[in-house]
Design a protein around this motif. Structure first.
Motif, PDB file in Angstrom:
ATOM      1  N   TRP A 143       0.838  -1.186   0.000  1.00  0.00           N
ATOM      2  CA  TRP A 143       0.000   0.000   0.000  1.00  0.00           C
ATOM      3  C   TRP A 143       0.880   1.245   0.000  1.00  0.00           C
ATOM      4  O   TRP A 143       1.966   1.261   0.582  1.00  0.00           O
ATOM      5  CB  TRP A 143      -0.921   0.032   1.211  1.00  0.00           C
ATOM      6  CG  TRP A 143      -2.030  -0.984   1.180  1.00  0.00           C
ATOM      7  CD1 TRP A 143      -1.907  -2.324   1.254  1.00  0.00           C
ATOM      8  CD2 TRP A 143      -3.432  -0.717   1.091  1.00  0.00           C
ATOM      9  NE1 TRP A 143      -3.125  -2.932   1.212  1.00  0.00           N
ATOM     10  CE2 TRP A 143      -4.105  -1.966   1.120  1.00  0.00           C
ATOM     11  CE3 TRP A 143      -4.198   0.433   1.011  1.00  0.00           C
ATOM     12  CZ2 TRP A 143      -5.475  -2.089   1.058  1.00  0.00           C
ATOM     13  CZ3 TRP A 143      -5.577   0.332   0.956  1.00  0.00           C
ATOM     14  CH2 TRP A 143      -6.210  -0.925   0.970  1.00  0.00           C
ATOM     15  N   ARG A 156      -4.107   1.591  -2.774  1.00  0.00           N
ATOM     16  CA  ARG A 156      -3.458   0.542  -3.545  1.00  0.00           C
ATOM     17  C   ARG A 156      -4.249   0.305  -4.830  1.00  0.00           C
ATOM     18  O   ARG A 156      -5.478   0.378  -4.831  1.00  0.00           O
ATOM     19  CB  ARG A 156      -3.371  -0.762  -2.738  1.00  0.00           C
ATOM     20  CG  ARG A 156      -2.529  -1.827  -3.429  1.00  0.00           C
ATOM     21  CD  ARG A 156      -2.377  -3.055  -2.560  1.00  0.00           C
ATOM     22  NE  ARG A 156      -3.633  -3.768  -2.406  1.00  0.00           N
ATOM     23  CZ  ARG A 156      -3.765  -4.918  -1.750  1.00  0.00           C
ATOM     24  NH1 ARG A 156      -2.699  -5.452  -1.158  1.00  0.00           N
ATOM     25  NH2 ARG A 156      -4.931  -5.504  -1.664  1.00  0.00           N
ATOM     26  N   GLY A 157      -3.528  -0.010  -5.922  1.00  0.00           N
ATOM     27  CA  GLY A 157      -4.201  -0.276  -7.200  1.00  0.00           C
ATOM     28  C   GLY A 157      -4.594   0.968  -7.962  1.00  0.00           C
ATOM     29  O   GLY A 157      -5.547   0.930  -8.750  1.00  0.00           O
ATOM     30  N   GLY A 160      -5.091   0.887 -11.685  1.00  0.00           N
ATOM     31  CA  GLY A 160      -6.356   0.453 -12.269  1.00  0.00           C
ATOM     32  C   GLY A 160      -7.143   1.597 -12.861  1.00  0.00           C
ATOM     33  O   GLY A 160      -7.936   1.411 -13.795  1.00  0.00           O
ATOM     34  N   LEU A 401      -5.007  -3.636 -16.878  1.00  0.00           N
ATOM     35  CA  LEU A 401      -4.946  -2.745 -15.715  1.00  0.00           C
ATOM     36  C   LEU A 401      -6.337  -2.448 -15.152  1.00  0.00           C
ATOM     37  O   LEU A 401      -6.479  -2.222 -13.945  1.00  0.00           O
ATOM     38  CB  LEU A 401      -4.257  -1.435 -16.106  1.00  0.00           C
ATOM     39  CG  LEU A 401      -2.765  -1.523 -16.434  1.00  0.00           C
ATOM     40  CD1 LEU A 401      -2.235  -0.170 -16.859  1.00  0.00           C
ATOM     41  CD2 LEU A 401      -1.985  -2.035 -15.221  1.00  0.00           C
ATOM     42  N   SER A 402      -7.346  -2.447 -16.018  1.00  0.00           N
ATOM     43  CA  SER A 402      -8.703  -2.151 -15.541  1.00  0.00           C
ATOM     44  C   SER A 402      -9.224  -3.202 -14.579  1.00  0.00           C
ATOM     45  O   SER A 402     -10.151  -2.943 -13.808  1.00  0.00           O
ATOM     46  CB  SER A 402      -9.661  -2.023 -16.731  1.00  0.00           C
ATOM     47  OG  SER A 402      -9.287  -0.959 -17.573  1.00  0.00           O
ATOM     48  N   VAL A 403      -8.633  -4.392 -14.626  1.00  0.00           N
ATOM     49  CA  VAL A 403      -9.055  -5.451 -13.701  1.00  0.00           C
ATOM     50  C   VAL A 403      -8.631  -5.130 -12.272  1.00  0.00           C
ATOM     51  O   VAL A 403      -9.258  -5.573 -11.307  1.00  0.00           O
ATOM     52  CB  VAL A 403      -8.471  -6.805 -14.157  1.00  0.00           C
ATOM     53  CG1 VAL A 403      -8.828  -7.920 -13.186  1.00  0.00           C
ATOM     54  CG2 VAL A 403      -8.993  -7.149 -15.542  1.00  0.00           C
ATOM     55  N   LEU A 404      -7.555  -4.337 -12.133  1.00  0.00           N
ATOM     56  CA  LEU A 404      -7.057  -4.009 -10.799  1.00  0.00           C
ATOM     57  C   LEU A 404      -8.077  -3.158 -10.049  1.00  0.00           C
ATOM     58  O   LEU A 404      -8.593  -2.173 -10.586  1.00  0.00           O
ATOM     59  CB  LEU A 404      -5.733  -3.253 -10.885  1.00  0.00           C
ATOM     60  CG  LEU A 404      -4.557  -3.991 -11.543  1.00  0.00           C
ATOM     61  CD1 LEU A 404      -3.344  -3.075 -11.612  1.00  0.00           C
ATOM     62  CD2 LEU A 404      -4.228  -5.251 -10.758  1.00  0.00           C
ATOM     63  N   ALA A 405      -8.357  -3.523  -8.836  1.00  0.00           N
ATOM     64  CA  ALA A 405      -9.272  -2.753  -7.992  1.00  0.00           C
ATOM     65  C   ALA A 405      -8.495  -1.639  -7.288  1.00  0.00           C
ATOM     66  O   ALA A 405      -7.407  -1.864  -6.755  1.00  0.00           O
ATOM     67  CB  ALA A 405      -9.933  -3.653  -6.959  1.00  0.00           C
ATOM     68  N   THR A 406      -9.040  -0.438  -7.310  1.00  0.00           N
ATOM     69  CA  THR A 406      -8.443   0.693  -6.598  1.00  0.00           C
ATOM     70  C   THR A 406      -9.060   0.765  -5.204  1.00  0.00           C
ATOM     71  O   THR A 406     -10.267   0.966  -5.069  1.00  0.00           O
ATOM     72  CB  THR A 406      -8.695   2.002  -7.356  1.00  0.00           C
ATOM     73  OG1 THR A 406      -8.159   1.887  -8.676  1.00  0.00           O
ATOM     74  CG2 THR A 406      -8.032   3.169  -6.650  1.00  0.00           C
ATOM     75  N   ARG A 407      -8.217   0.600  -4.184  1.00  0.00           N
ATOM     76  CA  ARG A 407      -8.695   0.571  -2.803  1.00  0.00           C
ATOM     77  C   ARG A 407      -8.075   1.724  -2.033  1.00  0.00           C
ATOM     78  O   ARG A 407      -6.888   2.024  -2.191  1.00  0.00           O
ATOM     79  CB  ARG A 407      -8.325  -0.759  -2.148  1.00  0.00           C
ATOM     80  CG  ARG A 407      -8.973  -1.952  -2.843  1.00  0.00           C
ATOM     81  CD  ARG A 407      -8.583  -3.264  -2.228  1.00  0.00           C
ATOM     82  NE  ARG A 407      -9.268  -4.375  -2.891  1.00  0.00           N
ATOM     83  CZ  ARG A 407      -9.144  -5.645  -2.558  1.00  0.00           C
ATOM     84  NH1 ARG A 407      -8.330  -5.977  -1.558  1.00  0.00           N
ATOM     85  NH2 ARG A 407      -9.801  -6.583  -3.211  1.00  0.00           N
ATOM     86  N   CYS A 424     -13.694   1.181  -2.300  1.00  0.00           N
ATOM     87  CA  CYS A 424     -13.161   0.309  -3.348  1.00  0.00           C
ATOM     88  C   CYS A 424     -14.068   0.436  -4.567  1.00  0.00           C
ATOM     89  O   CYS A 424     -15.301   0.461  -4.425  1.00  0.00           O
ATOM     90  CB  CYS A 424     -13.101  -1.139  -2.860  1.00  0.00           C
ATOM     91  SG  CYS A 424     -12.371  -2.289  -4.046  1.00  0.00           S
TER      92      CYS A 424
END
Length: 455
Positions: A143, A156-157, A160, A401-407, A424
């Motif tokens: 993170w 993190r992410g 994305g 990259l769009s699969v990555l979740a932005t948290r 998220c």
């Protein structure tokens, strides 16, 4: 809202972009079903007796530019419209979303955290020490953490958020490449016999390349059906090219042709790419027949296709008298022979094996010493190919990259409590399950009732 802003909002609408994609896909299907870039007579011959889909005769196909869908004005207009829609959508939505994700948001009170999608409050004996341990744990798990006195923010992410922008950019680049290739590309199909050459000229009439065919081979199955075609080619520099001796230092040595640029063999599904030109093994034909009439020298007579007699039938009409009378038809379906001979009344007079015994036709002995096959080579120059490949690469990268979740996560230490909340953009259930693992064992004290639940 001004009319201009309403227009921009309408063009950037996601539903419109999806509709344009559907229309473009349907147009591409039409371009696949209808033969492209043929002569006008071809479409009249094909669709005048039986209109396409029962609706469009040859004139309608030509009028709607369905004979060259991918370079037609309406198809290019659809691509431009979709590209503009994607650019405006990225500018109005994806770019602000990325900026928001990169901007650190500072929540200062527990009440603000309680309104987030996922929120918990921990009772602990030393909230600041637990905040420090949470900071260390988040950093260990990858993170990004921004620490203030009694609170922290982590995320993190964020990559994305770049994914949708890259997808849109990749599609725009891909469409630019497709449009450039359709407008600036060249396509030609030529039948070339072994030992012959073809000069490629530029718009000024200068020879840029010379294509020479050294050998053409047809591989057939036991039943005699063609399975594979291969052509041994040489590419020679033309008189309009700049000298490239420095780039090819080995040319001209040991008796090599100083004009030779490249030698290669192409076959079906194995093209040759050179200086922006792609050479495909597309077809085959029979170019000429070598024969002797009586005591004459060997004559090499060109063959022509006879589609009215059937598929892949070549032949020639040959007079057997000095005055041009008593013609006969010689027909052949393979470079291996035999050659069938028909009289003027259509009666079959016999056949001649290649290199075999002569056949007497109207008192004239006729021998066939060989049949010369021709290689059908498709030449394509598409300047938009690098852009198309780059667009595909950007689109695939953006999709990954769009699969990555932005948290995002915030924590505030207040007295004997540690308040934690998070957001998220996708897979919220997994984030709600991950949060207890992040907070576990921070303090032996029990966790209070959650201030919020996953939506």
């Amino acid at each position: 809202m001004t009319p201009l802003l309403r227009l921009v909002g309408w063009i950037a609408d996601l539903k419109l972009a999806i509709g344009l994609l559907v229309v473009i896909a349907a147009a591409s299907a039409v371009g696949t079903l209808i033969p492209q870039q043929e002569s006008a007579s071809f479409y009249h011959k094909l669709y005048d007796p039986q209109p396409w889909l029962g609706l469009l005769p040859g004139d309608a196909v030509l009028g709607l530019e369905l004979d060259h869908v991918y370079s037609s004005r309406w198809f290019l207009a659809l691509l431009a419209w979709l590209a503009l829609s994607l650019v405006l959508c990225s500018w109005r939505r994806q770019w602000p979303a990325l900026q928001a994700a990169l901007r650190w948001v500072d929540y200062r009170t527990p009440r603000q955290l309680s309104k987030l999608t996922v929120a918990e409050t921990l009772s602990c004996t030393d909230a600041l020490a637990d905040l420090e341990r949470l900071d260390s744990r988040l950093r260990q798990r990858g993170w990004q953490v921004r620490r203030l006195d009694e609170r922290l923010a982590a995320r993190r992410g964020v990559l994305g958020r770049v994914g949708p922008l890259l997808v849109h950019a990749g599609m725009v680049v891909l469409m630019l490449g497709a449009a450039w290739g359709a407008l600036g590309g060249q396509r030609a199909e030529q039948f070339l016999a072994p030992g012959r050459s073809l000069e490629l000229v530029d718009r000024r009439g200068h020879t840029t390349l010379t294509l020479a065919l050294d050998q053409f081979a047809i591989t057939r199955d036991p039943a005699g059906r063609p399975e594979q075609f291969s052509s041994s080619l040489r590419l020679l520099r033309g008189n309009g090219q700049v000298d490239q001796e420095a780039d090819h230092p080995d040319q001209g040595r040991d008796g090599a042709d100083p004009n030779l640029l490249k030698a290669a063999t192409i076959s079906v599904n194995h093209p040759l790419r050179f200086q922006g030109i792609t050479l495909y093994q597309a077809d085959w034909s029979l170019a000429a027949v070598s024969l002797r009439l009586g005591n004459s020298p060997v004559l090499e007579v060109p063959l022509q296709s006879f589609p009215q007699l059937g598929d892949q039938i070549w032949g020639l009409v040959l007079p057997t008298r000095p005055d041009g009378s008593d013609p006969v038809l010689l027909s052949v379906t393979s470079e291996q022979g035999p050659v069938a001979v028909f009289g003027a009344d259509g009666a079959r007079l016999g056949q001649i094996a290649i290199g075999g015994e002569p056949l007497e036709v109207n008192g004239v002995p006729m021998r066939v010493s060989g049949i010369l096959p021709a290689s059908g080579i498709l030449l394509k120059r598409d300047p938009g190919v690098p852009l198309v490949y780059s667009g595909f690469a950007l689109t695939l990268l953006g999709g990954g990259l769009s699969v990555l979740a932005t948290r995002q996560l915030w924590a505030i230490a207040e007295g004997g409590r540690l308040h934690v909340g998070g957001l998220c953009n996708r897979n919220l259930t997994a984030f709600a399950q991950e949060l207890p693992n992040l907070l576990g064992d921070l303090d032996p004290a029990q966790t209070d009732a959650p201030m919020g639940e996953a939506a």
